[in-house]
Enzyme design. Sequence first.
Site, PDB file in Angstrom:
ATOM      1  CD  GLU A  93      -2.910  -1.145   2.312  1.00 10.13           C
ATOM      2  OE1 GLU A  93      -2.819  -0.458   3.132  1.00 10.13           O
ATOM      3  OE2 GLU A  93      -3.563  -2.064   2.478  1.00 10.13           O
ATOM      4  CB  CYS A 106       2.875   7.384   3.493  1.00 11.83           C
ATOM      5  SG  CYS A 106       3.281   6.073   4.875  1.00 11.83           S
ATOM      6  CB  CYS A 113       6.801  -5.084   9.588  1.00 11.84           C
ATOM      7  SG  CYS A 113       8.135  -4.091  10.333  1.00 11.84           S
ATOM      8  CB  CYS A 117       6.128  -2.272  16.847  1.00 10.63           C
ATOM      9  SG  CYS A 117       7.574  -1.770  16.639  1.00 10.63           S
ATOM     10  CB  CYS A 120       2.747  -1.559  14.436  1.00  6.41           C
ATOM     11  SG  CYS A 120       2.770  -1.244  12.632  1.00  6.41           S
ATOM     12  N   GLY A 160       6.544  -2.066   6.651  1.00  5.70           N
ATOM     13  CA  GLY A 160       7.930  -2.346   6.655  1.00  5.70           C
ATOM     14  C   GLY A 160       8.897  -1.482   7.364  1.00  5.70           C
ATOM     15  CB  SER A 192       9.941   6.798   9.522  1.00 10.61           C
ATOM     16  OG  SER A 192       9.570   6.416  10.954  1.00 10.61           O
ATOM     17  CB  SER A 214       9.168   4.526  15.585  1.00  9.22           C
ATOM     18  OG  SER A 214       8.704   4.555  14.254  1.00  9.22           O
ATOM     19  CG  HIS A 216       6.548   4.841  19.517  1.00  7.82           C
ATOM     20  ND1 HIS A 216       6.044   5.856  18.924  1.00  7.82           N
ATOM     21  CD2 HIS A 216       6.776   4.031  18.298  1.00  7.82           C
ATOM     22  CE1 HIS A 216       6.174   5.544  17.704  1.00  7.82           C
ATOM     23  NE2 HIS A 216       6.368   4.532  17.328  1.00  7.82           N
ATOM     24  CB  CYS A 334       0.534   5.848  11.568  1.00 11.25           C
ATOM     25  SG  CYS A 334       0.887   7.498  11.112  1.00 11.25           S
TER      26      CYS A 334
HETATM   27  N1  SAH Z   1       9.221   0.819  10.512  1.00 14.04           N
HETATM   28  C1  SAH Z   1       9.256   2.167  10.449  1.00 14.04           C
HETATM   29  C2  SAH Z   1       8.465   2.645   9.507  1.00 14.04           C
HETATM   30  C3  SAH Z   1       6.881   2.682   9.829  1.00 14.04           C
HETATM   31  S1  SAH Z   1       6.485   4.341  10.188  1.00 14.04           S
HETATM   32  C4  SAH Z   1       9.447   2.817  11.787  1.00 14.04           C
HETATM   33  O1  SAH Z   1       9.143   2.203  12.704  1.00 14.04           O
HETATM   34  O2  SAH Z   1       9.433   3.893  12.029  1.00 14.04           O
HETATM   35  C5  SAH Z   1       5.103   4.347  10.758  1.00 14.04           C
HETATM   36  C6  SAH Z   1       4.862   5.081  12.137  1.00 14.04           C
HETATM   37  O3  SAH Z   1       3.574   4.991  12.744  1.00 14.04           O
HETATM   38  C7  SAH Z   1       5.792   4.713  13.155  1.00 14.04           C
HETATM   39  O4  SAH Z   1       6.360   5.547  13.949  1.00 14.04           O
HETATM   40  C8  SAH Z   1       4.879   3.521  13.947  1.00 14.04           C
HETATM   41  O5  SAH Z   1       5.588   3.398  15.195  1.00 14.04           O
HETATM   42  C9  SAH Z   1       3.765   4.431  13.962  1.00 14.04           C
HETATM   43  N2  SAH Z   1       2.559   3.651  14.146  1.00 14.04           N
HETATM   44  C10 SAH Z   1       2.658   2.153  14.135  1.00 14.04           C
HETATM   45  N3  SAH Z   1       1.254   1.878  14.303  1.00 14.04           N
HETATM   46  C11 SAH Z   1       0.609   2.920  14.976  1.00 14.04           C
HETATM   47  C12 SAH Z   1      -0.701   2.867  15.257  1.00 14.04           C
HETATM   48  N4  SAH Z   1      -1.552   1.839  15.349  1.00 14.04           N
HETATM   49  N5  SAH Z   1      -1.176   4.020  15.499  1.00 14.04           N
HETATM   50  C13 SAH Z   1      -0.428   5.147  15.551  1.00 14.04           C
HETATM   51  N6  SAH Z   1       0.973   4.894  14.792  1.00 14.04           N
HETATM   52  C14 SAH Z   1       1.337   3.895  14.658  1.00 14.04           C
END
Ligand code: SAH
Length: 358
Positions: A93, A106, A113, A117, A120, A160, A192, A214, A216, A334
Site C-alpha cells: 500500500e 507514504c 514487517c 511493535c 502496529c 515495513g 522513518s 519511532s 514511543h 499509521c
Molecule cells: N518501521 C518504520 C516505518 C513505519 S512508520 C518505523 O517504525 O518507523 C509508521 C509510524 O507509525 C511509526 O512511527 C510507527 O511506530 C507508527 N505507528 C505504528 N502503528 C501505529 C498505530 N496503530 N497508531 C499510530 N501510529 C502507529
Amino acid sequence: MSERINLLDFDRQGMEELVVALGAKPFHGRNLLKWIHKHGVTDFERMTDLPKSLREQLESRYEVYVPEIVFEQPSFDGTTKWVLELRDGQRIETVYIPDGDRSTICVSSQVGCALECSFCSTAQQGFNRNLSTGEIIGQVWQATRELGRPPSNVVMMGMGEPLANFDAVVTAMDIMMEDLAYMISKSRVTLSTSGIVPALERLREHSDASLAVSLHAPDNALRDHLVPINRKYPLEQLIPSCKAYIAGDRRRKITWEYVMLDGINDSIAHAKALIRLLQGVPSKVNLIPFNPFPGTDYRTSPPERVNAFRERLMRAGIITITRKTRGEDIDAACGQLVGRVRDRSRRQLRAQAAAGEG
Ligand code: SAH
C-alpha cells in the site's frame, strides 16, 4: 516471472554504467533515467534521443516494470490509499496525503514487517519479503502519474522497516532526490525507523535523507515492551547514533515519533523523562494519536492528555506537533496498512503449531 532486467532498479550511476556496458555514452544513461522518471515513458521506442542500437538492446533484454495500482480508495479527508500488486501477487500500500500546497506520499519498503511493535497492525501480519528498488520507486512513479507531478514530500513510513531493506531503500531514495528524476530535496525525503542502530550508522555514510525515529517511550523498560528491537539496540545506543546522523548540519533535526497510548506512555512523568532524554539533541517531536485496529488492547489517549503532554514539551523548548490522523476511514492511517501478505514468518508458524495445524 520475467527474465528481463527492470530499469526501475537503477539510479543515475547505475544507469550510466549499464548503458556504457551496452556501448553507449553515460549521458544516454542520464537521458534514459529522465525518460522513465521525469516523463513517465516506459516504451523504449518513444525514447527518441537514445541511439537505435541501445534501444534495440534495451528492447530485447530490459523493461520498465511498474507495480500496478489494482485498487484506489479515497478517504473523506482527501487522503487516498493505493493498493499495488507486485509480480508475485503480493500487495503493498501507498498512501497519498494532500495538505494545502503539500502532497506527501507514504511509501512501503517491505511486504509486511518482521519487527513486532505491539501497537502496529502491520506487525500483526508478519513479514514476507523485502521490496526491490523498482518496487519502492515504482510507488513514487505511480503517484507522480496520478498527481500529474512529483509529490512534494516522501515519507518512508508505509509497511515495513526501511533500514531492514537497506540497499534497495537507499537507492530508491537517491532516485527520489535525483535532479533527473523526482528532484525532491533531502529535507523532504524522510526515512522513518524503529532504530536499527548499525544500519543507522551506515545510513549516515550513504544517504542525505531526513531522519524520523519511532521512539514511543522515554525509557528502556517501556520501549523494550512497545518497540522490541530496543532490547537489541537500547536508548543509550540509539540516541547518540541519531545525534551523529545530523551532526555537522545545524539546520537539521531528528523527528521523534511518539504514539500516544492511553495510560501507557502519555503521562506528565513520561513527558518529563522524554525532555531529559532529548536534552542536547536537535529535535522535533511528532505526537501520533494511536490508530486502533481489530484485536488491539491499546486505546487512544484522550485529546486533553495529548495537549498536556505537548504543552509540557513545548515549555521545555521542544518543537512538538500533534500529527493529524488522516485516512482513518480507509485504514490508511499509521500502523494500519495491511497488504495481502502471505505470512511465512515465525509468528504464523508458531500460531499454526499452537492450533495443531503445523
Ligand atoms: N518501521 C518504520 C516505518 C513505519 S512508520 C518505523 O517504525 O518507523 C509508521 C509510524 O507509525 C511509526 O512511527 C510507527 O511506530 C507508527 N505507528 C505504528 N502503528 C501505529 C498505530 N496503530 N497508531 C499510530 N501510529 C502507529
